[in-house]
Scaffold this motif. Structure first.
Motif, PDB file in Angstrom:
ATOM      1  N   GLN A  81      -6.513   3.515 -10.499  1.00  0.00           N
ATOM      2  CA  GLN A  81      -5.962   3.296  -9.155  1.00  0.00           C
ATOM      3  C   GLN A  81      -6.588   2.073  -8.514  1.00  0.00           C
ATOM      4  O   GLN A  81      -7.727   1.722  -8.804  1.00  0.00           O
ATOM      5  N   ARG A  82      -5.858   1.463  -7.586  1.00  0.00           N
ATOM      6  CA  ARG A  82      -6.475   0.499  -6.688  1.00  0.00           C
ATOM      7  C   ARG A  82      -7.334   1.284  -5.693  1.00  0.00           C
ATOM      8  O   ARG A  82      -7.122   2.481  -5.499  1.00  0.00           O
ATOM      9  N   ALA A  83      -8.260   0.613  -5.046  1.00  0.00           N
ATOM     10  CA  ALA A  83      -9.064   1.308  -4.031  1.00  0.00           C
ATOM     11  C   ALA A  83      -9.236   0.435  -2.800  1.00  0.00           C
ATOM     12  O   ALA A  83      -9.441  -0.776  -2.896  1.00  0.00           O
TER      13      ALA A  83
ATOM     14  N   ALA B 299       0.818   4.388  -2.285  1.00  0.00           N
ATOM     15  CA  ALA B 299       0.945   4.978  -3.625  1.00  0.00           C
ATOM     16  C   ALA B 299       0.004   4.268  -4.597  1.00  0.00           C
ATOM     17  O   ALA B 299      -0.137   3.038  -4.547  1.00  0.00           O
ATOM     18  N   GLY B 300      -0.653   5.041  -5.448  1.00  0.00           N
ATOM     19  CA  GLY B 300      -1.506   4.462  -6.485  1.00  0.00           C
ATOM     20  C   GLY B 300      -2.759   3.810  -5.939  1.00  0.00           C
ATOM     21  O   GLY B 300      -3.367   2.969  -6.613  1.00  0.00           O
ATOM     22  N   CYS B 301      -3.168   4.186  -4.746  1.00  0.00           N
ATOM     23  CA  CYS B 301      -4.347   3.553  -4.144  1.00  0.00           C
ATOM     24  C   CYS B 301      -5.229   4.631  -3.511  1.00  0.00           C
ATOM     25  O   CYS B 301      -4.739   5.463  -2.737  1.00  0.00           O
TER      26      CYS B 301
ATOM     27  N   LYS C  41      -0.444  -2.520  -1.717  1.00  0.00           N
ATOM     28  CA  LYS C  41       0.827  -1.827  -1.985  1.00  0.00           C
ATOM     29  C   LYS C  41       1.396  -2.162  -3.356  1.00  0.00           C
ATOM     30  O   LYS C  41       1.299  -3.313  -3.787  1.00  0.00           O
ATOM     31  N   PRO C  42       2.029  -1.212  -4.027  1.00  0.00           N
ATOM     32  CA  PRO C  42       2.751  -1.573  -5.251  1.00  0.00           C
ATOM     33  C   PRO C  42       3.801  -2.626  -4.889  1.00  0.00           C
ATOM     34  O   PRO C  42       4.525  -2.460  -3.899  1.00  0.00           O
ATOM     35  N   VAL C  43       3.859  -3.666  -5.685  1.00  0.00           N
ATOM     36  CA  VAL C  43       4.708  -4.797  -5.297  1.00  0.00           C
ATOM     37  C   VAL C  43       6.180  -4.391  -5.197  1.00  0.00           C
ATOM     38  O   VAL C  43       6.939  -4.958  -4.416  1.00  0.00           O
ATOM     39  N   ASP C  44       6.550  -3.366  -5.955  1.00  0.00           N
ATOM     40  CA  ASP C  44       7.945  -2.908  -5.893  1.00  0.00           C
ATOM     41  C   ASP C  44       8.333  -2.457  -4.493  1.00  0.00           C
ATOM     42  O   ASP C  44       9.498  -2.519  -4.117  1.00  0.00           O
TER      43      ASP C  44
END
Ligand code: FAD
Ligand code: NAP
Length: 591
Positions: free
Chosen positions: A271-273, A223-225, A172-175
């Motif tokens: 992106q992370r995966a 998000a972003g993964c 997860k995005p740390v935010d």
């Protein structure tokens, strides 16, 4: 009544419950609702109650922690005592509890982990999910663990919901974790994380993965993964197809649909995966003094539908990775003086009655993960504990005429040993302090993560009657905009400024809903009123959770509901409109 007549010679039954997790609280609830004269002494090794609901349930799943509302209500029922910071087997023995209580229920959960039993399992950078989860949830046992999050590739062995939690927190995005109750040290470390790729490894196939579909879907929505699976892994054998066709296997169907959707996704640059890998059994962890690689072997499924096992082939698969978490299940810890089945990792029992070989041990009972093993969600423990309590009460009904002193004797014994007991009022103060610490950061709470800090945080508590009842109305305007009872709110420092003859009632000290009682009633009357209001509030709040409106609106409705119910009961000490006005709070419509 049957049980009553058997106990008519004694003023009360004293039951000790060891462990303050869900199964302990549900056992307490069943006992306190039995209609008998029961005293429950809950003994917990940590100063804090609630077991894995506090230290297991993921910080980004706050709704699941609402079970705490129910446990809090149980803890405030007359006849309930909390002995926090007391470990059975260290501070007090099983034999001593047996001597001081008519019955002892062990509800100690499963605090350690299973092992893979492969070479390299104990290398640096190989960890258990138990440690990682405890660390990010602020469990004091894991406070000083470190995880090398500078590694880009991580492997998680196991495909259950705990693996899903570990994966989500890493991906997860740390935010998105910033305003949760994640421990500060974990947030800071995750903010510096370099993790890019997470392999989630199952020894069997996609149909056998143990994730619930809801948890799996959530992994696909980070998000972003990019959440990915390999289409070749999703080719099913006939037995797995049969499993999927079973009308009760909705979870399997839901999961396979998601895995198929993940198989056509493409990762985007940067992106992370998350990569789901199937049919792979860990064989060894290798590296120069620390984990650098996970050696796996490909498996094939053998056996009939729903009983397929993973058989190793001779096809090795290597995965370069700098960090490994095994999430292959928890395991209970034996308690000195209590039988333990080392193979199953549970306490042997029949219907919750502890067994030594084929013989039941009078007065000893077991419940929850310690009884049935480390599976099942929070609610599963309720029926489990009810079964145990039914056995306990049935046994007592056959004869229970020996008077025991329960908490009184335990208290004296612990005092002589210099054990600092943390009672429920101490916990309430700590809870309030955690909520206050979280507020400036927009967090529901900032947990204390060291036992000495927890003890210190409530060290100055006075003993005067009424001191912890909170001060007068301090609610709607402060809760404005919040969406959850545990979300941070502006708080009055109620404990500190409370007069010892206070006549106000805090429904839940951590939530600052307080109701002025009017003329000062006596301590017993305050206690009675407090319990009524708390129950009305909690019942309303839980049932109204999914109804529309802002938090403040729902709170106003709760107040209205409480007043209506009080009026219906003929109680004359309803919410005090004059006090509200004086405090500058909006008038409650029904007052
Ligand atoms: C990481 C994780 C996440 C989870 N998330 C969810 C979720 O989101 N939703 C859900 O429904 N379920 C979830 N579960 C499952 C749920 O937490 C369990 O079903 C439940 O907590 C088991 O209850 P228990 O009372 O048996 O054990 P526990 O909750 O573990 O409670 C046992 C208590 O006993 C205490 N204790 C142990 N030994 C002693 C001793 N010797 N003396 C005194 N006290 C002792 C422990 O400190 C602990 O407080 C999760 C489980 C895990 C592991
Ligand atoms: N959000 C939630 O509701 C939530 C969150 C967390 C936990 N929980 C609950 O808590 C309970 C415990 O969860 P869990 O994830 O710890 O356990 P779990 O659901 O039993 O999953 C354990 C996983 O480990 C694998 N495994 C076991 N031994 C292995 C070995 N030697 N080598 C490789 N893989 C192995 C299992 O594979 P096999 O199937 O092949 O054995 C399975 O994939 C569950 O009931 C879970 O639902 C719920």
């Amino acid at each position: 009544m049957h049980i009553m007549s058997a106990m008519s010679a004694i003023p009360a039954i004293h039951v000790a419950i060891v462990g303050a997790g869900p199964s302990g609280f549900y056992a307490a609830e069943a006992l306190l609702r039995s209609g008998l004269s029961v005293r429950v002494d809950m003994i917990e090794r940590l100063p804090t109650p609630f077991g894995l609901v506090r230290s297991g349930v993921a910080p980004d799943h706050p709704k699941l922690k609402q079970a705490i509302l129910v446990y809090d209500r149980i803890a405030r029922t007359p006849g309930f005592n909390f002995f926090g910071n007391v470990q059975v087997g260290r501070d007090i023995t099983v034999a001593e509890l047996r001597a001081t209580h008519h019955a002892v229920v062990f509800a100690c959960g499963a605090e350690t982990d299973r092992r893979m039993g492969v070479p390299g399992e104990d290398l640096p950078r190989s960890h258990t999910a138990t440690e990682f989860v405890g660390w990010f949830n602020g469990h004091p046992d894991y406070r000083d663990r470190t995880f090398d999050l500078s590694q880009e590739t991580v492997a998680i062995v196991g495909q259950g919901n705990v693996a899903a939690d570990v994966c989500r927190i890493l991906a997860k995005p740390v935010d998105e974790l910033r305003s949760t109750d994640i421990a500060e040290h974990a947030f800071d470390a995750l903010a510096r994380s370099q993790v890019r790729e997470i392999h989630v490894i199952g020894r069997r196939g996609p149909v056998q993965a143990k994730f619930t579909t809801k948890e799996l879907r959530e992994l696909g929505e980070i998000a972003g993964c990019a959440t990915l699976a390999d289409a070749a892994d999703l080719v099913l054998n006939a037995e797995s197809e049969t499993e999927l066709m079973d009308r009760n296997n909705l979870n399997g169907l839901g999961n396979i649909a998601l895995f198929r959707a993940f198989a056509v996704r493409k990762p985007e640059v940067g992106q992370r995966a998350i990569r789901f890998r199937f049919h792979l059994n860990p064989m060894a962890l290798v590296g120069d003094g620390q984990v650098e690689k996970l050696i796996l072997t490909r498996t094939r499924l053998e056996g009939p539908p729903f009983a397929q096992v993973a058989r190793a082939t001779d096809e090795p698969v290597e995965l370069d990775c700098g960090l490994v978490f095994r999430s292959i299940g928890y395991r209970s810890v034996p308690i000195p003086g209590l039988p333990f089945d080392d193979t199953l990792g549970t306490v042997p029992h029949t219907g919750g009655r502890v067994l030594a070989g084929a013989v039941t041990l009078p007065g000893l009972y077991v419940s929850g993960w310690l009884k049935r093993g480390p599976t099942g969600i929070i609610g599963t423990n309720r029926a489990d504990s009810v079964e145990t309590v039914e056995s306990l009460l049935a046994d007592l009904s056959k004869g229970c005429d020996q008077e025991k002193r329960g908490a009184e004797t335990v208290g004296e014994l612990l005092e002589r040993r210099g054990v600092r007991v943390f009672d429920y009022q101490n916990w309430s103060m700590l809870d309030t302090a955690e909520i206050s610490r979280g507020k400036p950061k927009g967090k529901p709470r900032e947990k204390f993560t060291r036992i000495d800090e927890m003890l210190a945080a409530s060290a100055g508590r006075g003993n005067e009657a009424g001191r912890s009842f909170g001060s007068a109305l301090a609610l709607a305007s402060q809760w404005k905009g919040s969406s959850h009872p545990n979300t941070p709110v502006e708080t009055m420092d109620t404990m500190a400024e409370e007069a010892s003859d206070a006549d106000s009632i805090a429904v839940r000290p951590e939530s600052q809903i307080s109701i002025k009682t009017g003329a000062s009633p006596n301590r017993q009357e305050i206690e009675r009123r407090r319990e009524i209001v708390r129950q009305l509030f909690n019942d309303f709040w839980v049932s109204a959770e999914d109804k529309p409106g802002t938090f403040a609106e729902r709170l106003n409705r709760a107040e209205g509901h409480i007043n209506e119910q009080l009026a219906a009961r003929g109680e004359t000490w309803q919410l005090d409109a004059a006090s509200r006005k004086q405090l500058g709070l909006p008038p409650s419509k029904t007052v």
